[in-house]
Design a protein around this motif. Structure first.
Motif, mmCIF file in Angstrom:
data_model
loop_
_atom_site.group_PDB
_atom_site.id
_atom_site.type_symbol
_atom_site.label_atom_id
_atom_site.label_comp_id
_atom_site.label_asym_id
_atom_site.label_seq_id
_atom_site.Cartn_x
_atom_site.Cartn_y
_atom_site.Cartn_z
ATOM 1 N N PRO A 78 31.687 88.207 -66.963
ATOM 2 C CA PRO A 78 31.915 88.509 -65.549
ATOM 3 C C PRO A 78 30.607 88.547 -64.772
ATOM 4 N N TRP A 79 30.710 88.719 -63.471
ATOM 5 C CA TRP A 79 29.537 88.684 -62.609
ATOM 6 C C TRP A 79 28.824 90.021 -62.506
ATOM 7 N N ASN A 80 29.524 91.131 -62.698
ATOM 8 C CA ASN A 80 28.967 92.415 -62.263
ATOM 9 C C ASN A 80 27.835 92.946 -63.143
ATOM 10 N N SER A 138 29.772 83.466 -65.071
ATOM 11 C CA SER A 138 30.434 83.500 -63.769
ATOM 12 C C SER A 138 29.621 82.697 -62.771
ATOM 13 N N THR A 190 35.902 89.162 -70.415
ATOM 14 C CA THR A 190 35.842 90.370 -69.595
ATOM 15 C C THR A 190 36.069 89.970 -68.150
ATOM 16 N N GLY A 191 37.022 90.634 -67.498
ATOM 17 C CA GLY A 191 37.329 90.300 -66.116
ATOM 18 C C GLY A 191 38.613 90.958 -65.666
ATOM 19 N N SER A 192 39.311 90.316 -64.753
ATOM 20 C CA SER A 192 40.511 90.908 -64.159
ATOM 21 C C SER A 192 41.699 90.834 -65.112
ATOM 22 N N THR A 217 43.607 87.371 -64.761
ATOM 23 C CA THR A 217 43.001 86.260 -65.493
ATOM 24 C C THR A 217 43.119 86.484 -66.997
ATOM 25 N N CYS A 248 33.697 98.713 -64.360
ATOM 26 C CA CYS A 248 35.063 99.078 -64.746
ATOM 27 C C CYS A 248 35.166 100.515 -65.229
#
Length: 484
Positions: free
Chosen positions: A159-161, A186, A235-237, A240, A292
């Motif tokens: 992921p981006w965060n 990402s 890792t993500g939403s 997805t 998260c």
């Protein structure tokens, strides 16, 4: 502030790392990386075409089958992983600047958290040398060898965060297990994985062990669907993640999913207010709530509501909102305009439902960038959208309870179950933690440590990352039953 760009090797902006070589990408299908602090593009990153994704998959598969990494002794794998950690440790200042530039993490936070990547990599390097890959068990007629073998080529979708720490958590476990990897970054934060690839190249990893590409959704789906990639770690939403699980399941592939969260901090009657508030100031909305594990719901006993809530609002109101490059900044911008609008909609809808904003609730006073004031909201129904869904912004909702049973029920009432905290008498707090449907619970504090598993119940995912469990997620089990 673009001075950081001169510290980045130029090929990292326009290349992929495939089979031990840098492959230049085409800017015809490039994606602009936009600074959340200014709203301006800082560079354009190429997206892999289908042939380049195929090349990365083929490189990882060939490297695995050749045994260049898989057949290497665990001790030698451990040594190379430590050398990789050495190279990365030399670039931690640059890694922090990349984090701030791409996604707006305050530079002080980035400098504090970037070393976690090295810590995690060294943890898995040590685990590679000590992991019990082979054990013996007694049987009725003799004995059996139980052998844990690497699954094969693994897709690591980042992921981006918190790209670098999350990448290292996945990559460290996969390498310790003996897998080869295709890292898919990402488009919002591509440089973290490219910097890691540069470190791996300098370390001398065998070609094809670590491959790094950047791709849009259509080419990324090619990676997820490939029968040559028996393991996918994402890792993500939750949305997805569910789509990836569906695709991988059709070919009986293995997957680990670390998805969304709606963590709750439960303050018991006897919680120490000074310790509790110090922890919550740090972990309720770190990185503008875009982690998260952010403790985004505050559950307080009605008998101490005013005391607890007043102290919390004072702590949150003290957080400095501003330019992420300013070392005094604690709350920077959120990722982009779409995320900004989404968060503001949650805040506005909560007021329609009768909630009370105690602080914040407005855009940050900045002429440019996606800034939102740190926001605390109470009188929120546990059944409302803002109380049940992941906002992923600098927003905390406050909920009161009359009994511990009610607090547990509120905490467990969402579809997520990733993280949480309980503050109060340790023995009582542990008993409460045992009843929470969540993958990790901190007692009177939180700790980001590589030695324990992290992952969630319910819609928060499948499987665990971190600890020996993280390595086990990249292993298959074989039993060889032997005669007397």
């Amino acid at each position: 502030m673009n001075e950081w760009k001169t510290e980045v090797p130029s090929h990292l902006f326009n290349s992929f790392y495939i089979n031990g070589a840098w492959i230049k990408g085409s800017l015809e299908n490039a994606r602009e990386v936009v600074s959340p602090a200014t709203g301006k593009a800082i560079f354009a990153a190429p997206m892999a075409d289908p042939s380049q994704m195929d090349a990365a998959i083929a490189a990882a598969k060939h490297s695995f089958e050749s045994g260049a990494w898989r057949a290497m002794s665990p001790q030698k794998r451990s040594l190379l992983m430590h050398r990789l950690a050495d190279r990365l440790s030399e670039r931690l200042s640059l890694a922090a600047k990349i984090w701030t530039a791409q996604v707006g993490a305050p530079i002080t936070l980035a400098n504090r958290l970037a070393p976690l990547a090295v810590l995690r990599l060294r943890y898995f390097a040590d685990l590679a040398a000590s992991f019990p890959f082979e054990t013996e068990r007694s049987t009725q007629r003799g004995h059996a060898k139980v052998i844990l073998e690497p699954i094969g080529a693994a897709a690591l979708i980042i992921p981006w965060n918190a790209a670098l720490p999350i990448l290292i958590t996945k990559l460290g476990a996969a390498l310790a297990a003996g897998c080869t990897c295709i890292v898919k970054s990402s488009p919002d934060s591509p440089l973290d994985a490219m910097l890691l690839a540069q470190c791996a190249h300098e370390t001398g990893f065998p070609p094809g062990v670590i491959n790094v590409v950047l791709a849009d959704a259509s080419v990324s789906s090619q990676l997820v669907a490939s029968h040559d990639v028996p393991k996918v770690s994402f890792t993500g939403s939750a949305e997805t993640g569910a789509a990836i699980a569906s695709t991988v399941a059709t070919r009986m592939g293995r997957f680990t999913l670390e998805l969304g969260g709606k963590p709750a901090a439960i303050l018991l009657e006897d919680a120490d207010i000074e310790n509790t508030m110090a922890t919550l100031q740090q972990f309720s909305m770190p990185f503008s709530g875009q982690f998260c594990f952010s403790q985004s719901r505050l559950l307080v006993p009605r008998s101490r509501e005013e005391e607890f809530v007043g102290a919390f609002v004072n702590k949150i109101s003290d957080l400095q909102v501003g330019d992420p490059w300013d070392e005094s900044t604690q709350i920077g911008p959120v990722l982009n305009e779409r995320q900004f609008n989404r968060i503001m909609t949650y805040i506005e809808d909560s007021q329609v439902d009768g909630a009370e904003i105690l602080c914040g609730g407005k855009p940050g006073a900045k002429p440019k960038g996606n800034y939102i004031e740190p926001t605390v909201i109470r009188r929120v129904s546990p059944r409302s959208k803002i109380a049940r869904e992941e906002v992923f912004g600098p927003v905390v909702t406050v909920h009161t309870y009359d009994t511990v049973e009610e607090a547990i029920e509120i905490s467990n009432s969402t579809d997520f179950g990733l993280s949480g905290t309980v503050f109060g008498n340790s023995e009582t707090a542990v008993n409460v933690a045992r009843r929470l449907r969540t993958g990790q619970v901190g007692i009177n504090g939180m700790e980001l440590t590589p030695s324990v598993p992290f992952g969630g119940y319910k819609m928060s995912g499948v499987g665990r990352e971190g600890g020996p469990e993280g390595v086990a997620a990249f292993l298959e089990t074989k039993a060889i039953i032997l005669p007397p």
